[in-house]
Design a protein around this motif. Structure first.
Motif, PDB file in Angstrom:
ATOM      1  N   HIS A  67      46.188   7.585  26.723  1.00 19.89           N
ATOM      2  CA  HIS A  67      46.817   6.549  26.518  1.00 19.89           C
ATOM      3  C   HIS A  67      46.849   5.865  27.454  1.00 19.89           C
ATOM      4  CE1 HIS A  67      51.237   4.152  26.502  1.00 19.89           C
ATOM      5  NE2 HIS A  67      50.878   3.887  26.238  1.00 19.89           N
ATOM      6  N   ALA A 112      53.252  17.764  22.342  1.00 20.74           N
ATOM      7  CA  ALA A 112      53.802  16.374  22.438  1.00 20.74           C
ATOM      8  C   ALA A 112      53.129  15.689  21.380  1.00 20.74           C
ATOM      9  CB  ALA A 112      52.943  16.245  23.985  1.00 20.74           C
ATOM     10  N   PHE A 113      53.739  14.344  21.284  1.00 16.68           N
ATOM     11  CA  PHE A 113      52.822  13.547  20.807  1.00 16.68           C
ATOM     12  C   PHE A 113      53.711  11.722  21.195  1.00 16.68           C
ATOM     13  CE2 PHE A 113      53.980  10.532  17.316  1.00 16.68           C
ATOM     14  CZ  PHE A 113      52.816  10.345  16.448  1.00 16.68           C
ATOM     15  N   VAL A 114      52.706  10.618  20.795  1.00 14.26           N
ATOM     16  CA  VAL A 114      53.036   9.795  21.259  1.00 14.26           C
ATOM     17  C   VAL A 114      52.558   8.425  20.745  1.00 14.26           C
ATOM     18  CG1 VAL A 114      53.719   9.709  23.625  1.00 14.26           C
ATOM     19  CG2 VAL A 114      51.218   8.521  22.922  1.00 14.26           C
ATOM     20  N   ARG A 115      53.289   7.815  19.410  1.00 17.89           N
ATOM     21  CA  ARG A 115      53.214   6.654  18.463  1.00 17.89           C
ATOM     22  C   ARG A 115      52.821   5.340  19.786  1.00 17.89           C
ATOM     23  NH1 ARG A 115      55.394   3.943  14.395  1.00 17.89           N
ATOM     24  NH2 ARG A 115      56.759   5.900  13.879  1.00 17.89           N
ATOM     25  N   MET A 116      51.818   4.965  19.842  1.00 18.42           N
ATOM     26  CA  MET A 116      51.442   3.423  20.565  1.00 18.42           C
ATOM     27  C   MET A 116      52.828   2.067  19.792  1.00 18.42           C
ATOM     28  SD  MET A 116      48.178   3.452  22.312  1.00 18.42           S
ATOM     29  CE  MET A 116      48.414   1.887  23.252  1.00 18.42           C
ATOM     30  N   ASP A 117      53.484   1.133  20.348  1.00 16.12           N
ATOM     31  CA  ASP A 117      54.171   0.390  19.544  1.00 16.12           C
ATOM     32  C   ASP A 117      53.170  -0.429  18.241  1.00 16.12           C
ATOM     33  OD1 ASP A 117      56.393   0.731  20.708  1.00 16.12           O
ATOM     34  OD2 ASP A 117      56.117  -1.239  22.376  1.00 16.12           O
ATOM     35  N   TRP A 129      49.272   1.934  14.102  1.00 11.31           N
ATOM     36  CA  TRP A 129      48.830   1.922  11.962  1.00 11.31           C
ATOM     37  C   TRP A 129      49.877   3.204  11.836  1.00 11.31           C
ATOM     38  CZ3 TRP A 129      43.147   2.428  11.857  1.00 11.31           C
ATOM     39  CH2 TRP A 129      42.633   0.773  11.602  1.00 11.31           C
ATOM     40  N   LEU A 130      50.747   3.225  11.343  1.00 12.94           N
ATOM     41  CA  LEU A 130      51.662   4.313  10.126  1.00 12.94           C
ATOM     42  C   LEU A 130      50.719   5.997   9.718  1.00 12.94           C
ATOM     43  CD1 LEU A 130      54.688   2.515   8.659  1.00 12.94           C
ATOM     44  CD2 LEU A 130      54.352   3.749  10.278  1.00 12.94           C
ATOM     45  N   SER A 169      47.995   6.791  10.270  1.00 13.11           N
ATOM     46  CA  SER A 169      47.496   7.268  11.593  1.00 13.11           C
ATOM     47  C   SER A 169      48.475   8.773  12.422  1.00 13.11           C
ATOM     48  CB  SER A 169      46.541   6.333  12.039  1.00 13.11           C
ATOM     49  OG  SER A 169      45.713   5.311  12.310  1.00 13.11           O
ATOM     50  N   LEU A 170      49.319   8.450  12.158  1.00 14.06           N
ATOM     51  CA  LEU A 170      50.614   9.180  12.425  1.00 14.06           C
ATOM     52  C   LEU A 170      49.786  10.848  12.232  1.00 14.06           C
ATOM     53  CD1 LEU A 170      54.319   8.949  12.016  1.00 14.06           C
ATOM     54  CD2 LEU A 170      52.811  11.262  12.433  1.00 14.06           C
ATOM     55  N   LEU A 194      58.219   2.238  22.281  1.00 16.82           N
ATOM     56  CA  LEU A 194      57.847   3.814  22.356  1.00 16.82           C
ATOM     57  C   LEU A 194      58.308   3.900  23.821  1.00 16.82           C
ATOM     58  CD1 LEU A 194      56.075   6.016  22.843  1.00 16.82           C
ATOM     59  CD2 LEU A 194      54.113   4.607  23.620  1.00 16.82           C
ATOM     60  N   THR A 230      57.703   9.043  16.413  1.00 18.60           N
ATOM     61  CA  THR A 230      57.665   8.361  17.485  1.00 18.60           C
ATOM     62  C   THR A 230      57.431   9.248  19.313  1.00 18.60           C
ATOM     63  OG1 THR A 230      58.968   5.831  16.937  1.00 18.60           O
ATOM     64  CG2 THR A 230      58.127   5.842  19.309  1.00 18.60           C
ATOM     65  N   ALA A 231      57.827   9.340  19.312  1.00 18.47           N
ATOM     66  CA  ALA A 231      57.571  11.112  20.403  1.00 18.47           C
ATOM     67  C   ALA A 231      58.548  12.437  20.026  1.00 18.47           C
ATOM     68  CB  ALA A 231      58.094  10.024  21.261  1.00 18.47           C
ATOM     69  N   PHE A 232      57.378  12.982  20.346  1.00 18.00           N
ATOM     70  CA  PHE A 232      57.708  14.513  20.775  1.00 18.00           C
ATOM     71  C   PHE A 232      57.306  14.685  21.726  1.00 18.00           C
ATOM     72  CE2 PHE A 232      56.855  18.403  19.797  1.00 18.00           C
ATOM     73  CZ  PHE A 232      57.505  18.861  18.988  1.00 18.00           C
ATOM     74  N   VAL A 233      57.897  15.992  22.675  1.00 14.49           N
ATOM     75  CA  VAL A 233      57.391  17.380  23.607  1.00 14.49           C
ATOM     76  C   VAL A 233      58.458  18.212  23.180  1.00 14.49           C
ATOM     77  CG1 VAL A 233      57.595  15.264  25.267  1.00 14.49           C
ATOM     78  CG2 VAL A 233      59.719  16.680  24.635  1.00 14.49           C
ATOM     79  N   PHE A 245      50.467   1.389   5.214  1.00 15.54           N
ATOM     80  CA  PHE A 245      49.667   2.649   6.257  1.00 15.54           C
ATOM     81  C   PHE A 245      48.359   2.143   7.090  1.00 15.54           C
ATOM     82  CE2 PHE A 245      51.285   6.594   3.611  1.00 15.54           C
ATOM     83  CZ  PHE A 245      52.009   6.628   4.294  1.00 15.54           C
TER      84      PHE A 245
END
Lengths: 135, 135, 135, 135
Positions: A16, A39-44, A47-48, A50-51, B5, B38-41, D63
């Motif tokens: 990140h 674990a996962f994060v999507r930055m604000d 691209w949708l 890319s999730l 996020l 958006t986020a996950f653990v 997307f």
């Protein structure tokens, strides 16, 4: 199995930070040795689309214990693994997914990054791996 | 869309802390206003089967802007929404998913928790919501 | 096959007008005699989870040429069609889906509505059917 | 989220009119900023197989916030995004899908058209975008 949540979060935090430095908006996923999301994060405003790709890259890297881009070389028309992407509910075989090894060189999980060019995706994934590789 | 996020991570951190206090091992997922992860653990040694459930709980809470357990009351045999779980690629309608509202009472996302009893799951989800609700 | 786009749009327009009168936010879908989507609208701020349900209600009504709620009576525990919802990629068997007949009483398509109580959903679907039934 | 139903219907109406002028039979789909279907029409006797393609084109355009044909240039054998189509439940990467921007140049949704040559599909999608772009 394999990677701990603490390690996975350290990898994501490093990736990140790298993405922020590069000015790119990424989806970042870490899976464990069982290829399950850890674990996962999507930055604000990333691209949708890319999730799903980030998660598939992480899974693909663990499924075959190699960088996703390596698999992509063999999945081209005429290649020995042509269209392997049809398996496992969909693989992603271009760069941005990397396995993560422990100090004994055993694969403990993988990271997948998506949101920019494949070169950027790979660089951010590498930053995540470096933060915890060999621990 | 909706939750940032930073907010999602604050919710997950609060939920994670609550789970540690309670001595339970949880999967914790936050989705945005578009029901996208958006986020996950996933805490170490948490049930593998709860991974998908936590994400489906978060999505379900956003899909209908209500606690997942409320939907479950109407989806029982003889109820007005019997077997609604077959829609949207699979819903989870027992407790553990909660919508997250901003200061104007608009839904900006949702949290889903799975890994213990539904009472525990709900309590951990609530801790996540409280950390950022109304911001 | 069966219903024309002009008819489908007339049904949706009538259903939409009814929803506005009732002050409810609906997803409204019309399928043709082949159970393929012909026209669809989602009203602003309608539940996201109702998108898929409205389409599944329309398909279910055409799959069995009956109101979705009728099928739901037989799909309860102990019923003759218990858990039929597992077929066809997911059925919805509570009210809100209705077949549409031509002047010869042949089914030419179906309408599915979701976004409020099942009574409201059914009323809006009925308004759509009445606008074109028997043409 | 993003595009309103009124805007989506205006885009579809303009695209439909264009298709009638050109003498082609199209499926036309509009999704919102969350890539969720907002409005859809299938012209009488349009290819059944184009129904799903039109929706996937609209989703793909949102997307990745770009024309679907642009993505297809990079997904060819040997390209940097080879076989990206396996992600997100199936992408369509040939022309006919376009993002829709508001006056502030933010993506508020996308349109997808399928039913003729990709050149025709693109032309009809463009007519839809022009009707509401920048509003």
């Amino acid at each position: 199995m394999g990677i701990t949540l603490e390690q996975a979060q350290a990898a994501i935090q490093a990736a990140h930070r790298k993405a922020l430095e590069m000015g790119v908006k990424m989806n970042i996923a870490v899976v464990d040795a069982g290829a399950n999301l850890t674990a996962f994060v999507r930055m604000d405003d990333a691209w949708l689309g890319s999730l799903d790709i980030s998660i598939k890259k992480a899974k693909t890297a663990r499924f075959f214990d190699m960088p996703t881009g390596d698999l992509g070389k063999a999945s081209q028309p005429g290649g020995s693994l042509y269209n392997i992407e049809h398996s496992n509910g969909g693989l992603i075989t271009f760069p941005g997914g990397l396995p993560i090894m422990d100090s004994g060189n055993r694969v403990i999980g993988a990271i997948g990054v998506s949101g920019s060019s494949v070169e950027d995706d790979h660089a951010v994934a590498e930053a995540g791996v470096k933060a915890i590789q060999g621990q």
